[in-house]
Design a protein around this motif. Structure first.
Motif, PDB file in Angstrom:
ATOM      1  N   ASN A  54      -8.409  -1.079   6.607  1.00 25.76           N
ATOM      2  CA  ASN A  54      -6.969  -1.459   7.365  1.00 25.76           C
ATOM      3  C   ASN A  54      -6.173   0.097   7.607  1.00 25.76           C
ATOM      4  O   ASN A  54      -5.890   0.601   6.686  1.00 25.76           O
ATOM      5  N   PRO A  55      -6.063   0.357   8.837  1.00 30.99           N
ATOM      6  CA  PRO A  55      -5.157   1.877   9.281  1.00 30.99           C
ATOM      7  C   PRO A  55      -4.139   1.903   8.404  1.00 30.99           C
ATOM      8  O   PRO A  55      -3.446   2.910   8.202  1.00 30.99           O
ATOM      9  N   SER A  56      -3.396   0.913   8.081  1.00 30.85           N
ATOM     10  CA  SER A  56      -1.827   1.011   7.538  1.00 30.85           C
ATOM     11  C   SER A  56      -1.985   1.535   6.017  1.00 30.85           C
ATOM     12  O   SER A  56      -1.053   1.911   5.733  1.00 30.85           O
ATOM     13  N   PHE A  57      -3.322   1.368   5.476  1.00 29.52           N
ATOM     14  CA  PHE A  57      -3.095   1.937   4.090  1.00 29.52           C
ATOM     15  C   PHE A  57      -3.709   3.445   4.132  1.00 29.52           C
ATOM     16  O   PHE A  57      -3.864   3.831   3.212  1.00 29.52           O
ATOM     17  N   GLY A  58      -3.973   4.127   5.176  1.00 26.34           N
ATOM     18  CA  GLY A  58      -4.511   5.380   5.080  1.00 26.34           C
ATOM     19  C   GLY A  58      -5.872   5.645   4.538  1.00 26.34           C
ATOM     20  O   GLY A  58      -6.735   4.458   4.327  1.00 26.34           O
ATOM     21  N   PRO A  59      -5.883   6.830   3.462  1.00 23.86           N
ATOM     22  CA  PRO A  59      -7.061   6.898   2.827  1.00 23.86           C
ATOM     23  C   PRO A  59      -7.395   5.699   1.748  1.00 23.86           C
ATOM     24  O   PRO A  59      -8.387   5.508   1.501  1.00 23.86           O
ATOM     25  N   ALA A  60      -6.437   4.993   1.304  1.00 23.16           N
ATOM     26  CA  ALA A  60      -6.566   3.765   0.516  1.00 23.16           C
ATOM     27  C   ALA A  60      -7.280   2.821   1.156  1.00 23.16           C
ATOM     28  O   ALA A  60      -7.855   1.579   0.361  1.00 23.16           O
ATOM     29  N   GLY A  61      -7.333   2.707   2.235  1.00 21.73           N
ATOM     30  CA  GLY A  61      -8.209   1.666   2.962  1.00 21.73           C
ATOM     31  C   GLY A  61      -9.537   1.342   2.777  1.00 21.73           C
ATOM     32  O   GLY A  61     -10.022   0.406   2.680  1.00 21.73           O
ATOM     33  N   GLY A  62     -10.199   2.544   2.356  1.00 20.91           N
ATOM     34  CA  GLY A  62     -11.489   2.308   1.931  1.00 20.91           C
ATOM     35  C   GLY A  62     -11.542   2.018   0.440  1.00 20.91           C
ATOM     36  O   GLY A  62     -10.617   2.064  -0.398  1.00 20.91           O
ATOM     37  N   MET A  63     -12.892   1.848  -0.051  1.00 24.38           N
ATOM     38  CA  MET A  63     -12.880   1.767  -1.614  1.00 24.38           C
ATOM     39  C   MET A  63     -12.306   2.725  -2.515  1.00 24.38           C
ATOM     40  O   MET A  63     -12.583   3.850  -2.415  1.00 24.38           O
ATOM     41  N   HIS A  64     -11.816   2.145  -3.486  1.00 25.01           N
ATOM     42  CA  HIS A  64     -11.232   2.892  -4.431  1.00 25.01           C
ATOM     43  C   HIS A  64     -10.865   2.131  -5.931  1.00 25.01           C
ATOM     44  O   HIS A  64     -11.015   1.109  -5.976  1.00 25.01           O
ATOM     45  N   GLY A  65     -10.455   3.028  -6.921  1.00 22.79           N
ATOM     46  CA  GLY A  65     -10.411   2.274  -8.163  1.00 22.79           C
ATOM     47  C   GLY A  65      -8.968   2.482  -8.657  1.00 22.79           C
ATOM     48  O   GLY A  65      -8.172   3.251  -8.165  1.00 22.79           O
ATOM     49  N   ALA A  66      -8.479   1.607  -9.354  1.00 23.43           N
ATOM     50  CA  ALA A  66      -7.085   1.611 -10.163  1.00 23.43           C
ATOM     51  C   ALA A  66      -7.144   1.204 -11.492  1.00 23.43           C
ATOM     52  O   ALA A  66      -8.011   0.221 -11.953  1.00 23.43           O
ATOM     53  N   THR A  67      -6.577   1.672 -12.362  1.00 22.67           N
ATOM     54  CA  THR A  67      -6.022   1.176 -13.625  1.00 22.67           C
ATOM     55  C   THR A  67      -4.569   0.815 -13.671  1.00 22.67           C
ATOM     56  O   THR A  67      -3.854   1.640 -13.525  1.00 22.67           O
ATOM     57  N   TYR A  68      -4.576  -0.629 -13.797  1.00 20.17           N
ATOM     58  CA  TYR A  68      -3.000  -1.180 -13.991  1.00 20.17           C
ATOM     59  C   TYR A  68      -2.683  -1.405 -15.388  1.00 20.17           C
ATOM     60  O   TYR A  68      -3.594  -1.700 -16.305  1.00 20.17           O
ATOM     61  N   THR A  69      -1.374  -1.136 -15.518  1.00 19.49           N
ATOM     62  CA  THR A  69      -0.676  -1.680 -16.731  1.00 19.49           C
ATOM     63  C   THR A  69       0.054  -3.002 -16.389  1.00 19.49           C
ATOM     64  O   THR A  69       0.811  -2.794 -15.473  1.00 19.49           O
ATOM     65  N   CYS A  70      -0.051  -3.965 -17.081  1.00 22.24           N
ATOM     66  CA  CYS A  70       0.348  -5.167 -16.818  1.00 22.24           C
ATOM     67  C   CYS A  70       1.563  -5.675 -17.863  1.00 22.24           C
ATOM     68  O   CYS A  70       1.181  -5.894 -19.001  1.00 22.24           O
TER      69      CYS A  70
END
Length: 164
Positions: A54-70
């Motif tokens: 989705n172009p709204s997300f710029g480079p993050a539109g493609g596959m990427h990883g994240a480490t979340y603290t919840c």
């Protein structure tokens, strides 16, 4: 060295959630939903996902990883009379861990295969729904409000608040 203005701005950013949630330093209700009592637990998870180009997300539109603290805050207008707690901290930690295990080390594009945009805001709400379901399944007896805060980094987070 930060200027006085920068220090005040940073302090305001740190305190704003307390004010919005019902009061500063517990005045007028402090926890999620304005309840005076709260207990918090924390865990983390690592995920992969995309925003389906989705172009709204710029480079993050493609596959990427994240480490979340919840962070999860359980709030209540009163303590359980037999134990003087909001919720058993061990049960809260175990339930959060089991909910996050469904997503930890997973590709969220596969977990939500219908094309859902798994934003941090969406995931905060989904984790809330899963926590609510687990609390009911395990008959923990918690009544109150839950705030799920999902940190993308030390600078950015999203949260969802709901009643149980």
């Amino acid at each position: 060295m930060h200027s006085t203005f920068q220090q005040l701005y940073l302090l305001l950013l740190l305190l704003l959630p307390c004010v919005v949630q019902g009061g500063l330093f517990g005045l007028g209700g402090g926890g999620s939903g304005g309840h005076p009592y709260s207990l918090g637990v924390r865990d983390s998870l690592m995920i992969a996902h995309s925003f389906h180009n989705n172009p709204s997300f710029g480079p993050a539109g493609g596959m990427h990883g994240a480490t979340y603290t919840c962070d999860v805050e359980f709030s209540s207008p009163s303590l359980v009379s037999s134990t003087n707690w909001v919720i058993d901290i061990g049960a809260a930690s175990t339930i959060l861990s089991s909910v996050l295990a469904k997503y930890n080390l997973q590709n969220l594009d596969e977990v939500f295969s219908d094309g859902t945009l798994t934003t941090t805001e969406f995931m905060a709400q989904q984790i809330f729904k899963d926590l609510k379901e687990e609390l009911q399944k395990r008959n923990v007896g918690f009544k109150g409000t839950i705030c799920v805060k999902l940190w993308e980094s030390h600078k950015a987070w999203a949260s969802f608040v709901g009643s149980v």
